[in-house]
Design an enzyme around this catalytic site. Structure first.
Site, mmCIF file in Angstrom:
data_model
loop_
_atom_site.group_PDB
_atom_site.id
_atom_site.type_symbol
_atom_site.label_atom_id
_atom_site.label_comp_id
_atom_site.label_asym_id
_atom_site.label_seq_id
_atom_site.Cartn_x
_atom_site.Cartn_y
_atom_site.Cartn_z
ATOM 1 N N HIS A 1 -0.029 -64.027 4.645
ATOM 2 C CA HIS A 1 1.269 -63.322 4.708
ATOM 3 C C HIS A 1 1.572 -62.575 3.409
ATOM 4 O O HIS A 1 2.747 -62.384 3.055
ATOM 5 C CB HIS A 1 2.414 -64.298 5.009
ATOM 6 N N SER B 1 -1.293 -37.099 -10.312
ATOM 7 C CA SER B 1 -0.154 -36.497 -9.625
ATOM 8 C C SER B 1 0.102 -35.119 -10.218
ATOM 9 O O SER B 1 -0.060 -34.910 -11.419
ATOM 10 C CB SER B 1 1.073 -37.390 -9.810
ATOM 11 N N LYS C 1 0.539 -40.871 -13.518
ATOM 12 C CA LYS C 1 0.006 -41.468 -12.291
ATOM 13 C C LYS C 1 -1.516 -41.525 -12.243
ATOM 14 O O LYS C 1 -2.211 -40.643 -12.711
ATOM 15 C CB LYS C 1 0.499 -40.684 -11.062
ATOM 16 N N GLU D 1 -6.539 -44.996 0.035
ATOM 17 C CA GLU D 1 -5.484 -44.605 0.974
ATOM 18 C C GLU D 1 -6.054 -43.814 2.151
ATOM 19 O O GLU D 1 -5.638 -43.996 3.301
ATOM 20 C CB GLU D 1 -4.418 -43.774 0.255
#
Ligand code: ARG
Length: 471
Positions: A168, A289, A295, A302
């Site tokens: 979880h 970024s 970043k 992803e």
């Protein structure tokens, strides 16, 4: 114009038509734009077909030789990028026949004897799949090997790298990093196994089925199947030209592989976040970024996650296309190729990129170990410690639960409460010593170092047998 010649600019099937095909028809029905990549497979199939026609006496040796050499010349044109398409080329198969006929002259008009595009297309696609699916599977094995290298490196560290295991997404019990990485390897090895199964089932030649019913000519499908390297030949001509099960299987195998890569991707997104801080990507495998200068993003991970949707979509689209089709060939079947090519291309790129990302990343073992050594992760060991001294598990669970609750409420470390607890006695506190909880997981397949050696042996054997199946 002689009957054997293809009239300039006309479709190969122009004979019974009064009018040339409308531009809109050609634009809508063509598949050349995406089936070009079957050229080598079409030529292999065509050569097998021509040789078979010679072997059964339908073509003379001389005509056969002229057509085969024209096919070689066409292959040469493709290989050197010099093949010129014409507007009348509907698909790669008609383009090749048209060009062979231009080069070979009259004998070229005999290449399609006893053959239909229906068995021709099915043959070329199967040949393509045999080659490309094996390539995908080899990239999966490469990723497994990288994971295993990282696992060995994690176990060779002092101490062997451990991290919190999660259920979880909550801290559950400590596990070795090697154990975590190998969990993914087992899923990927099942993927390789599935590809090997699929390859075995698709290894059937449909050539000789004709449009749907075989031929009145004395074709020998076994001869062409053998020369193309197929393990067997079709038993039913209708099935041969309408079966796309092998593509559905490949798309399922890739969709499930994509799901596995997506889950790996999701973990790396978490692991590389400031909150987890378990891994740092190599600069070459991270992105920045356009606006936020600080970043460093895990875009490969992803996209491995994001593209899984598309892989599942390709499978779904194919199954829906197939479900209403009566026997045998229907033009709908042309829609099999784009999802197939897309899934194969996408998953191959995902495998290569993830492989590089994982091979070059740095694990932040300090953070992993700190997380693994959080006192709450010892709770189950405390309960099992009581069980070993006769307490029923349910009671032991309640005793330890109360210790956890008191620790949270008072801010007192669990180890201090355990030391003072009448149920435990002085020795139980040693369960909190660094690494003890993971070391105690010794059952077969468990997350500790003793079980790791056996798992490693099994994994090496599984990799070896997967390699053997693909060879
Ligand atoms: N390009 C078509 C395909 O990929 C070729 C088959 C066309 N066959 C036909 N009978 N119209 O399926």
């Amino acid at each position: 114009m002689s009957k054997n010649e293809v009239s300039e600019g006309a479709a190969l099937w122009h004979g019974r038509f009064d009018a040339a095909p409308a531009d809109e028809l050609m634009a809508y029905t063509e598949s050349l734009s995406f089936d070009k990549r079957l050229w080598a497979d079409d030529i292999l199939g065509s050569k097998a077909h021509v040789s078979m026609l010679v072997s059964v006496g339908i073509l003379t040796e001389a005509d056969g030789a002229v057509i085969l050499s024209a096919l070689d010349a066409v292959a040469q044109e493709f290989a050197s990028g010099k093949f010129v398409y014409e507007p009348s080329d509907e698909d790669i198969h008609t383009a090749i026949e048209r060009r062979v006929t231009q080069i070979a002259g009259e004998p070229g008009g005999r290449i399609h004897t006893g053959r239909s595009r229906n068995d021709q297309v099915a043959t070329a696609v199967r040949l393509w799949c045999k080659r490309e699916v094996a390539v995908v599977a080899s990239h999966v094995l490469a990723l497994v090997n990288t994971l295993e290298e990282r696992a060995l490196e994690a176990d060779a560290a002092t101490p062997p790298t451990r991290l919190p295991g999660y259920t979880h997404v909550q801290h559950a019990q400590p596990v070795l990093l090697s154990h975590h990485l190998r969990a993914h390897s087992w899923a990927l090895l099942r993927d390789v196994d599935r590809f090997a199964d699929t390859l075995q089932r698709l290894d059937v030649s449909p050539l000789g089925a004709g449009a749907l019913a075989g031929s009145s000519l004395p074709l020998n499908p076994q001869t062409s199947a053998t020369s193309m390297g197929f393990a067997s030949t079709f038993a039913n001509s209708l099935d041969a030209v309408s079966d796309r099960d092998f593509i559905a299987e490949i798309l399922f195998d890739i969709a499930l592989l994509g799901v596995h890569l997506s889950r790996i991707g999701e973990e790396w997104v978490l692991w590389t976040s400031a909150e987890f801080g378990f891994a740092v990507l190599d600069d070459a495998y991270a992105t920045g970024s356009s606006m936020l200068p600080q970043k460093k993003n895990a875009d490969i991970a992803e996209l491995a996650r994001g593209k899984a949707g598309r892989l599942i979509g390709n499978l779904t689209g194919l199954l829906v296309m197939l479900k209403g089709l009566p026997l045998a060939y229907n033009r709908d079947l042309q829609e099999d190729k784009e999802p197939l090519f897309d899934s194969v291309d996408q998953v191959r790129r995902a495998l290569i990129a993830l492989n590089g990302m994982i091979a070059t990343a740095t694990f932040n073992t300090k953070n992993m170990i700190a997380g693994a050594d959080a006192q709450a992760l010892v709770a189950t060991d405390l309960a099992e410690w009581l069980v070993q001294r006769g307490t029923p598990f349910r009671d032991a669970h309640a005793v330890v639960g109360k210790v956890v609750r008191d620790s949270i409420a008072t801010g007192t470390p669990m180890v201090t409460l355990v030391e003072a607890h009448p149920a435990f006695g002085p020795d139980a506190a040693s369960l909190f010593d660094a690494g003890v909880a993971v070391d105690r997981r010794q059952t077969p397949g468990a997350a500790g170092p003793l079980a790791a050696a056996e798992q490693r042996a099994r994994l090496v054997e599984a990799i070896r047998s997967a390699e053997a199946r693909l060879a």
